[in-house]
Write a protein that holds these residues in place. Sequence first.
Motif, mmCIF file in Angstrom:
data_model
loop_
_atom_site.group_PDB
_atom_site.id
_atom_site.type_symbol
_atom_site.label_atom_id
_atom_site.label_comp_id
_atom_site.label_asym_id
_atom_site.label_seq_id
_atom_site.Cartn_x
_atom_site.Cartn_y
_atom_site.Cartn_z
ATOM 1 N N ILE A 1 0.837 -1.203 0.000
ATOM 2 C CA ILE A 1 0.000 0.000 0.000
ATOM 3 C C ILE A 1 0.871 1.252 0.000
ATOM 4 C CG2 ILE A 1 -1.683 1.326 1.328
ATOM 5 C CD1 ILE A 1 -2.823 -1.364 2.307
ATOM 6 N N ALA A 2 1.908 1.259 0.834
ATOM 7 C CA ALA A 2 2.798 2.412 0.891
ATOM 8 C C ALA A 2 3.482 2.649 -0.458
ATOM 9 C CB ALA A 2 3.850 2.207 1.982
ATOM 10 N N ALA A 3 3.912 1.573 -1.099
ATOM 11 C CA ALA A 3 4.574 1.699 -2.393
ATOM 12 C C ALA A 3 3.629 2.247 -3.453
ATOM 13 C CB ALA A 3 5.128 0.348 -2.824
ATOM 14 N N GLN A 4 2.369 1.795 -3.437
ATOM 15 C CA GLN A 4 1.395 2.306 -4.403
ATOM 16 C C GLN A 4 1.160 3.795 -4.199
ATOM 17 O OE1 GLN A 4 0.224 0.893 -6.986
ATOM 18 N NE2 GLN A 4 -1.528 2.152 -7.605
ATOM 19 N N LEU A 5 1.086 4.227 -2.951
ATOM 20 C CA LEU A 5 0.899 5.644 -2.666
ATOM 21 C C LEU A 5 2.112 6.461 -3.116
ATOM 22 C CD1 LEU A 5 -0.771 5.464 0.879
ATOM 23 C CD2 LEU A 5 -1.865 6.013 -1.310
ATOM 24 N N VAL A 6 3.302 5.934 -2.871
ATOM 25 C CA VAL A 6 4.517 6.630 -3.315
ATOM 26 C C VAL A 6 4.529 6.770 -4.827
ATOM 27 C CG1 VAL A 6 7.034 6.394 -3.543
ATOM 28 C CG2 VAL A 6 5.934 5.999 -1.329
ATOM 29 N N LEU A 7 4.137 5.706 -5.511
ATOM 30 C CA LEU A 7 4.186 5.693 -6.974
ATOM 31 C C LEU A 7 3.162 6.635 -7.593
ATOM 32 C CD1 LEU A 7 5.761 4.237 -9.232
ATOM 33 C CD2 LEU A 7 3.968 2.504 -9.243
ATOM 34 N N THR A 8 2.011 6.773 -6.958
ATOM 35 C CA THR A 8 0.921 7.538 -7.570
ATOM 36 C C THR A 8 0.682 8.902 -6.950
ATOM 37 O OG1 THR A 8 -0.696 6.453 -6.108
ATOM 38 C CG2 THR A 8 -0.295 5.430 -8.257
ATOM 39 N N ARG A 9 1.211 9.143 -5.736
ATOM 40 C CA ARG A 9 0.863 10.378 -5.037
ATOM 41 C C ARG A 9 2.050 11.252 -4.683
ATOM 42 N NH1 ARG A 9 -4.440 10.729 -6.237
ATOM 43 N NH2 ARG A 9 -5.516 8.770 -5.771
ATOM 44 N N THR A 10 3.238 10.908 -5.089
ATOM 45 C CA THR A 10 4.409 11.689 -4.706
ATOM 46 C C THR A 10 5.194 12.139 -5.933
ATOM 47 O OG1 THR A 10 5.944 9.818 -4.537
ATOM 48 C CG2 THR A 10 4.607 10.329 -2.585
ATOM 49 N N VAL A 11 5.993 13.176 -5.741
ATOM 50 C CA VAL A 11 6.868 13.660 -6.809
ATOM 51 C C VAL A 11 7.874 12.578 -7.188
ATOM 52 C CG1 VAL A 11 8.642 15.364 -7.381
ATOM 53 C CG2 VAL A 11 6.585 16.065 -6.137
ATOM 54 N N PHE A 12 8.364 11.834 -6.198
ATOM 55 C CA PHE A 12 9.302 10.744 -6.474
ATOM 56 C C PHE A 12 8.695 9.751 -7.462
ATOM 57 C CE2 PHE A 12 11.085 6.549 -5.492
ATOM 58 C CZ PHE A 12 12.443 6.813 -5.602
ATOM 59 N N GLY A 13 7.455 9.360 -7.209
ATOM 60 C CA GLY A 13 6.795 8.424 -8.108
ATOM 61 C C GLY A 13 6.583 9.009 -9.491
ATOM 62 N N ARG A 14 6.226 10.281 -9.572
ATOM 63 C CA ARG A 14 6.042 10.939 -10.856
ATOM 64 C C ARG A 14 7.339 10.949 -11.645
ATOM 65 N NH1 ARG A 14 3.861 16.504 -8.779
ATOM 66 N NH2 ARG A 14 3.969 17.080 -10.994
ATOM 67 N N HIS A 15 8.434 11.178 -10.961
ATOM 68 C CA HIS A 15 9.722 11.182 -11.641
ATOM 69 C C HIS A 15 10.099 9.786 -12.148
ATOM 70 C CE1 HIS A 15 11.142 15.145 -9.541
ATOM 71 N NE2 HIS A 15 10.340 15.354 -10.570
ATOM 72 N N LEU A 16 9.763 8.762 -11.383
ATOM 73 C CA LEU A 16 10.064 7.401 -11.840
ATOM 74 C C LEU A 16 9.306 7.087 -13.123
ATOM 75 C CD1 LEU A 16 10.113 5.265 -8.557
ATOM 76 C CD2 LEU A 16 11.974 6.503 -9.677
ATOM 77 N N ILE A 17 8.023 7.462 -13.171
ATOM 78 C CA ILE A 17 7.238 7.246 -14.381
ATOM 79 C C ILE A 17 7.846 8.005 -15.553
ATOM 80 C CG2 ILE A 17 5.023 7.752 -15.486
ATOM 81 C CD1 ILE A 17 4.905 5.316 -13.769
ATOM 82 N N GLY A 18 8.254 9.241 -15.285
ATOM 83 C CA GLY A 18 8.868 10.039 -16.337
ATOM 84 C C GLY A 18 10.160 9.430 -16.850
ATOM 85 N N ILE A 19 10.974 8.913 -15.940
ATOM 86 C CA ILE A 19 12.248 8.288 -16.329
ATOM 87 C C ILE A 19 11.991 7.070 -17.209
ATOM 88 C CG2 ILE A 19 14.233 7.001 -15.436
ATOM 89 C CD1 ILE A 19 14.105 8.903 -12.972
ATOM 90 N N GLY A 20 11.027 6.251 -16.825
ATOM 91 C CA GLY A 20 10.744 5.058 -17.604
ATOM 92 C C GLY A 20 10.098 5.347 -18.937
ATOM 93 N N THR A 21 9.350 6.453 -19.008
ATOM 94 C CA THR A 21 8.665 6.800 -20.241
ATOM 95 C C THR A 21 9.584 7.515 -21.220
ATOM 96 O OG1 THR A 21 6.626 7.040 -18.961
ATOM 97 C CG2 THR A 21 6.626 7.945 -21.186
ATOM 98 N N ASN A 22 10.288 8.529 -20.733
ATOM 99 C CA ASN A 22 11.193 9.302 -21.578
ATOM 100 C C ASN A 22 12.227 9.974 -20.688
ATOM 101 O OD1 ASN A 22 12.472 11.188 -23.290
ATOM 102 N ND2 ASN A 22 10.650 11.337 -24.580
ATOM 103 N N GLU A 23 13.342 9.295 -20.492
ATOM 104 C CA GLU A 23 14.367 9.793 -19.572
ATOM 105 C C GLU A 23 14.940 11.127 -20.031
ATOM 106 O OE1 GLU A 23 18.638 8.316 -17.675
ATOM 107 O OE2 GLU A 23 17.196 6.849 -18.442
#
Length: 336
Positions: free
Chosen positions: A194-216
């Motif tokens: 649950i904590a990991a899902q919140l980090v991935l979807t609700r934090t700047v850190f998670g947003r940056h990870l998505i951005g890195i994987g999509t277009n570094e």
Amino acid sequence: MTEPTARPDGGPAIIGDAPSARPTGTRLGLSNYLGLAGALAAMIALFSALSSHFLTYETFSTIANQIPDLVVMSVGMTFVLIIAGIDLSVGSVLALAASVVSVAALKWGWGPVPAALIGMAAAALTGSVTGAVTVGWRIPSFIVSLGVLEAARGVAYQLTNSRTSYIGDAFDFLSNPIAVGISPSFVIAVVVMIAAQLVLTRTVFGRHLIGIGTNEEAVRLAGVDPRPYKVAVFALMGALSGLAALFQISRLEAADPNAGVGLELQVIAAVVIGGTSLMGGRGSVISTFFGVLIISVLAAGLAQIGANEPTKRIITGAVIVVAVVLDTYRSRRTRG
């Protein structure tokens, strides 16, 4: 400063004009959750029809108490795959962490808590090395983690003299059921998920990870250095492998230097079945949990109907291939 966000269609990352921009790449959609839940329900129905002993509370409580290590490692692998990486060393890192715990507990006389902490720290450090080498020398993480797989296993053998170290009941509190037959390990694994899902979807850190994987490159042009994020993800993968080692020790009352052989394949399979893209930029920890349940129910059901080991491997392998094919089809459809 603008933030990188992933496009809803899975295309290249874009730069949001407002800090409130949210990445949608993590959201696999309600249809994905319903599809996974339907596949799980169909599997349960099939095995219930084939075995009169499958649809029982004992079966499901046993599955729940056996999957915490796979759950937490799959959480870490979800993050790794989202940044378009892969870590093949997780099984060996688990064995290394368990070996460090055994040395601290048996040779140094440390208590359970400090022994557990140093084991997880050793695993996190190993993951950090994988990430640092991958990022610093721009080597594919596949190759780096393959080398770490061998090195970490070798260290585990050295620490234990290639023998299983019996620790006793010092960590039993993690596996002893506390309520309705559920162990603390399972509760911890769910909290981590649950904590990991919140980090991935609700934090700047998670947003940056998505951005890195999509277009570094887009993330870099937005003024965000992706390198520390990538190293942090591999360190997290290591730390969660160390936590999984504690769960295994609590069940076995021992640290086995051969533990985790081939476990990386189960972890990657669970994440891919859950819908996380092997190409990066898309994934969900909740979907990964469904993937873990599908893998675990499949294994338990095949065992109850008396399937032999070759048959189990064939069926499990077929499920993984189908999941990869579906992921490829989904990726092509969103790009189209």
